[in-house]
Motif scaffolding. Sequence first.
Motif, PDB file in Angstrom:
ATOM      1  N   PHE A 224      16.391  11.476  16.242  1.00 46.51           N
ATOM      2  CA  PHE A 224      17.191  10.482  16.506  1.00 46.51           C
ATOM      3  C   PHE A 224      17.475   9.371  15.364  1.00 46.51           C
ATOM      4  O   PHE A 224      18.638   8.915  14.869  1.00 46.51           O
ATOM      5  CB  PHE A 224      17.090   9.876  17.868  1.00 46.51           C
ATOM      6  CG  PHE A 224      18.045   8.574  18.141  1.00 46.51           C
ATOM      7  CD1 PHE A 224      19.108   8.774  18.791  1.00 46.51           C
ATOM      8  CD2 PHE A 224      17.602   7.046  17.995  1.00 46.51           C
ATOM      9  CE1 PHE A 224      20.184   7.786  19.087  1.00 46.51           C
ATOM     10  CE2 PHE A 224      18.309   6.302  18.159  1.00 46.51           C
ATOM     11  CZ  PHE A 224      19.509   6.552  18.906  1.00 46.51           C
TER      12      PHE A 224
ATOM     13  N   LEU B   7      24.866   7.702  22.088  1.00 46.03           N
ATOM     14  CA  LEU B   7      24.015   8.980  21.999  1.00 46.03           C
ATOM     15  C   LEU B   7      22.534   8.322  22.744  1.00 46.03           C
ATOM     16  O   LEU B   7      21.747   8.856  23.473  1.00 46.03           O
ATOM     17  CB  LEU B   7      23.513   9.379  20.455  1.00 46.03           C
ATOM     18  CG  LEU B   7      22.533  10.470  20.770  1.00 46.03           C
ATOM     19  CD1 LEU B   7      22.744  11.658  21.568  1.00 46.03           C
ATOM     20  CD2 LEU B   7      22.341  10.970  19.162  1.00 46.03           C
TER      21      LEU B   7
ATOM     22  N   MET C  68      25.759  14.301  15.657  1.00 49.18           N
ATOM     23  CA  MET C  68      25.647  13.346  16.691  1.00 49.18           C
ATOM     24  C   MET C  68      25.917  13.768  18.197  1.00 49.18           C
ATOM     25  O   MET C  68      25.218  13.918  19.127  1.00 49.18           O
ATOM     26  CB  MET C  68      26.153  11.953  16.443  1.00 49.18           C
ATOM     27  CG  MET C  68      25.610  11.099  15.531  1.00 49.18           C
ATOM     28  SD  MET C  68      24.076  10.224  16.514  1.00 49.18           S
ATOM     29  CE  MET C  68      23.625   9.146  15.505  1.00 49.18           C
TER      30      MET C  68
ATOM     31  N   TYR D  70      22.490   8.225  26.446  1.00 44.72           N
ATOM     32  CA  TYR D  70      22.020   9.402  26.792  1.00 44.72           C
ATOM     33  C   TYR D  70      20.548   9.776  27.164  1.00 44.72           C
ATOM     34  O   TYR D  70      20.097  10.152  27.950  1.00 44.72           O
ATOM     35  CB  TYR D  70      22.610  10.741  25.965  1.00 44.72           C
ATOM     36  CG  TYR D  70      24.134  10.988  26.428  1.00 44.72           C
ATOM     37  CD1 TYR D  70      25.214   9.844  26.403  1.00 44.72           C
ATOM     38  CD2 TYR D  70      24.481  12.333  27.134  1.00 44.72           C
ATOM     39  CE1 TYR D  70      26.430  10.163  26.767  1.00 44.72           C
ATOM     40  CE2 TYR D  70      25.757  12.664  26.960  1.00 44.72           C
ATOM     41  CZ  TYR D  70      26.839  11.430  27.244  1.00 44.72           C
ATOM     42  OH  TYR D  70      28.182  11.819  27.312  1.00 44.72           O
TER      43      TYR D  70
ATOM     44  N   GLU E 128      23.665  16.641  19.021  1.00 46.36           N
ATOM     45  CA  GLU E 128      22.493  16.316  19.650  1.00 46.36           C
ATOM     46  C   GLU E 128      22.458  15.846  21.285  1.00 46.36           C
ATOM     47  O   GLU E 128      21.685  16.029  21.967  1.00 46.36           O
ATOM     48  CB  GLU E 128      21.976  15.001  18.855  1.00 46.36           C
ATOM     49  CG  GLU E 128      20.906  14.452  19.395  1.00 46.36           C
ATOM     50  CD  GLU E 128      19.468  15.392  19.306  1.00 46.36           C
ATOM     51  OE1 GLU E 128      18.598  14.928  20.087  1.00 46.36           O
ATOM     52  OE2 GLU E 128      19.633  16.404  18.757  1.00 46.36           O
ATOM     53  N   GLY E 129      23.706  15.290  21.635  1.00 53.50           N
ATOM     54  CA  GLY E 129      24.109  14.834  22.830  1.00 53.50           C
ATOM     55  C   GLY E 129      24.295  16.163  23.818  1.00 53.50           C
ATOM     56  O   GLY E 129      23.584  16.107  24.847  1.00 53.50           O
TER      57      GLY E 129
ATOM     58  N   SER F 166      26.070   5.624  17.553  1.00 54.13           N
ATOM     59  CA  SER F 166      24.601   5.913  17.818  1.00 54.13           C
ATOM     60  C   SER F 166      24.146   5.444  19.112  1.00 54.13           C
ATOM     61  O   SER F 166      23.183   5.846  19.943  1.00 54.13           O
ATOM     62  CB  SER F 166      23.830   4.992  16.478  1.00 54.13           C
ATOM     63  OG  SER F 166      22.505   4.945  16.644  1.00 54.13           O
TER      64      SER F 166
END
Length: 727
Positions: A294, A279, A328, A282, A331-332, A276
Motif C-alpha cells: 500500500f 483505498l 490502485m 477500504y 488493489e481495492g 490513496s
Amino acid sequence: MRIRLYLVLLLIGLVSLPENGQAQQIARIDSLPATGLLIRTGWRWHSGDNPAWAKPDFDDSRWDSSKPFQSITSVPAFEKSPLGWFRLTFALDSAVAQQTLSLHLNQVGASEIYLDGTLFRRLGTVGASYDQQQAYTPKTWERYLLPSLSAGKHVLAVRLSQHRPPWYVPKRFYLTGPIFLARLVPTSGLIEEIASHLYVSTIANYIVVGVFLLLSVIHFLYYAYRRQRTNLIFAVAMLLGTYSLTLTDVLAVESNTELADWVSFCAGMVVMFFISLLLASYYAYLKQPFGWWFWSLTTALVVSRICVDYLGPELGLNLLNSLLLILMILEGIRVSRLAVRSRRANAQLLLSTILIMLAILLVGALISYWLSSSLPQYSPYISNVINLLFFMALPVGFAILLARDHAQTNQKLEERLAEIEQLSAEKESILKEQNEKLERQVAERTAKLTQSLAELHDTQEQLIQREKMASLGELTAGIAHEIQNPLNFVNNFADVSVELVAELKEEAEKGTQRDSELEAELLTDLEQNLTKISQHGSRAAGIVRSMLDHTRTSAGQSEPVDLNALVDEFLRLAYHGIRAQDKHGSTGPPEHFNAQLVTQYDDSLGTVTVVPQDIGRVLLNLFNNAFHAVRERAAKEPAGYTPTVSVSTSRSGNTVVIDVRDNGFGVPEGIREKIFQPFFTTKPTGQGTGLGLSLSYDIITKGHRGTLSLESTGSTGTTFRIRLPVN
C-alpha cells in the motif's frame, strides 16, 4: 475537458497531411462546420523579431513549415528559439465570408495577433525572456469576434514567445499545451452553445462537490461520535475530493499560466491523495494491515504525478501514472475479494461498488467515442453525466456501505438494549427487596446514631459546663483576692468610726464643759470614715456585680462598652486569680507568683457595642492561658527570666484590635492549626477541658462577626489577636 478537446484535434489531424516544401501555401476554407474548423495547414514559422513580418505582402515562402497547435516538445526548433513569428495565409470562400466569424484561441505563452497587417488582439505581453514575458492562457469560453472579411486571401501573423519557466515551477501546461491554436467558428449560436456547455459542466461539478462535502461533514460527525478510524479516513478523502474539484474549476477561469500550473499541480496532488485515502478506507473498513505494498503504491503514485508536472509526458510518465491508478483500483478489488472469501459482512457489496465504477468507465468511454463522431452536439452533455456517475460511484457506494454498517450496529444495540431492559426488570424486584432491607437496617442504625448523638450532646454540655465552672473558679479566686482589700478598708474604718462615736458621746456628757472644737473635729473624721467606707463598699459591690455578670447566662444583648476598662478589669481579675491559685497550692512565702503587666490602651478607642459578658469570658480565657504559659516557663527557667503579659488595644478603620501577648515558650508549629479545635488542650490531664479557646473562637467569629487568630513566635512567646467590627 481539455483532454477530450485534444483527442478531437488529434483525430482531425490524422486525416490531414503535413505541408512541406518551400512554395508559399494558402489554406482554403470552403465550408465551416457548426463546431468550428481548426486551422491546421499552411502555417509558417521563423525565429527572431521583425515588425515587417506582420505585413500581408511579406513573402514567407522561405520560412519553415510548422504545426503550432502541437506542444512545444513536438517543435524542438521553437523550444530552442522561443521568440518568433507564425504566419498563415488563408482564402475564404464567398459562402464562409458571408457569415459572422470568431476565433477560438489557445496558447501557453504570450502573443500579438495581426490580421491583414493590423493588430487584432494582444494576449499577454511578448518578451525576450521569461521575466519580461507575461503569459496569458485564454479561458475555455473566450471567443474573439473577427471584423467583416471579404472572400479571398487573408494573412494571419502571430508574434509569439513561450519561454521555459524556472526549475521550481511546474511545467505541465508549458510541456503539453499547444504553442498556438486557432479555430475558426461561426458566431451565430455561439453564446447559447457556451452558456449551455458551462451550465451543464457547472451543474455536474456542483453536484459532485456538494455530495462530497456533505459526505465529509457527515463522517466527521460520525467520527466525533463513534471514534471509528474508517469514518475519519473517508471524511478526509471526501474533503480532498471536494478540494480537487474546486481547484479544477479554478483552472477554467485562470489565465495566468504560471499560476494555472501551480493550481494544476495542487489539484493533481490532491487527486492522488484522494485515491490513496479511498483505498485506505477500504483497508480500514476490512481491517487489513497497511503493508509495504500500500505504501509503495501511494509513494509511486505521488512521485509519478510530480514527475509528470515537472518533466511532462516524456518517458511514458503519463502512462506510468495511469498504470499506477489502475493498480490502485485492482488493489481495492483484491482486498475486497479477500474479504469476500473470509465471509466478512458487506464485503460483497464493497466489491460490487468497484466493479460498477469500472463498468461506468468502460461503457462511458465507448459512448463518448461514438457520440464524438455521430452526435458531437450531445457529446459534452453525455460526458458530464458519465463523469458525474464515475466520480460519485465509489464514494457514494462506500458511504452507503458505511451507513448500512452503522444501521446494523444500531440494530444490534437495540437488541442488546432490549435484553438489558429485560434483565433490568428481573433485577428490579431483587433490588426492591434489598432496598427495603437496607432501609430497615438504615433506620435501626439511624436510631442508634441518634441515641449516640444525644449522649454525645449531653457529654458536650457537661464538658462545656465544666469549662464554665473552671473559669468561674479561677474568676472567684481572683475576686476573693481583689475584694479583700476594700473589705479590710471597710472594717478598719468601721472600727475607727466606733471609737470616734464613743469619744463624741463622752464629750456630750460633760455638759457645759464640752469642747466644741473637738466635737467638730470628731464629726469631720467620722464623716471622712463613712465616705471611705462607702467608696470601698461600692468597689466591693462592683466586683461582686462583675462576678455575677460573668456567671450569669448571656442573653446576647449588645451594649456600648468602654473596651479599655473591660480589658483592664479582666486582666486584673485573671492575674489575682492565678496568684490566689499559686498561693493556695504552694508552701512557699506569700506572693510566690509575680508577673509584669504591660498595658497599652488606645485612649481614642471610645465605646464599642459588644456583649460584655461574652467578651469578658474570651478575655479571661486568653489572660489565663497567658499567665499559665509564663508561670510554666518561670518554673523551668527561674534565673534571669521575667514573666510578662502584655495587652494593647488599637483601632484600624472600622475594626478594633486587641492583642494579648506573653513571653512563654510559645505554641509549637505542628499544633497551631488544632489550637481552636474543641477538646484540644496542651495542658496536663485534669487541668484543662480543651473548650476554652474553642468557645472563645465561636464567641468572636459567630457572635460578634470578628476574628480570633494565633500568632506564635516560637520560643519568644505567643500573641492572640482579636479583631472586632466597630458597627
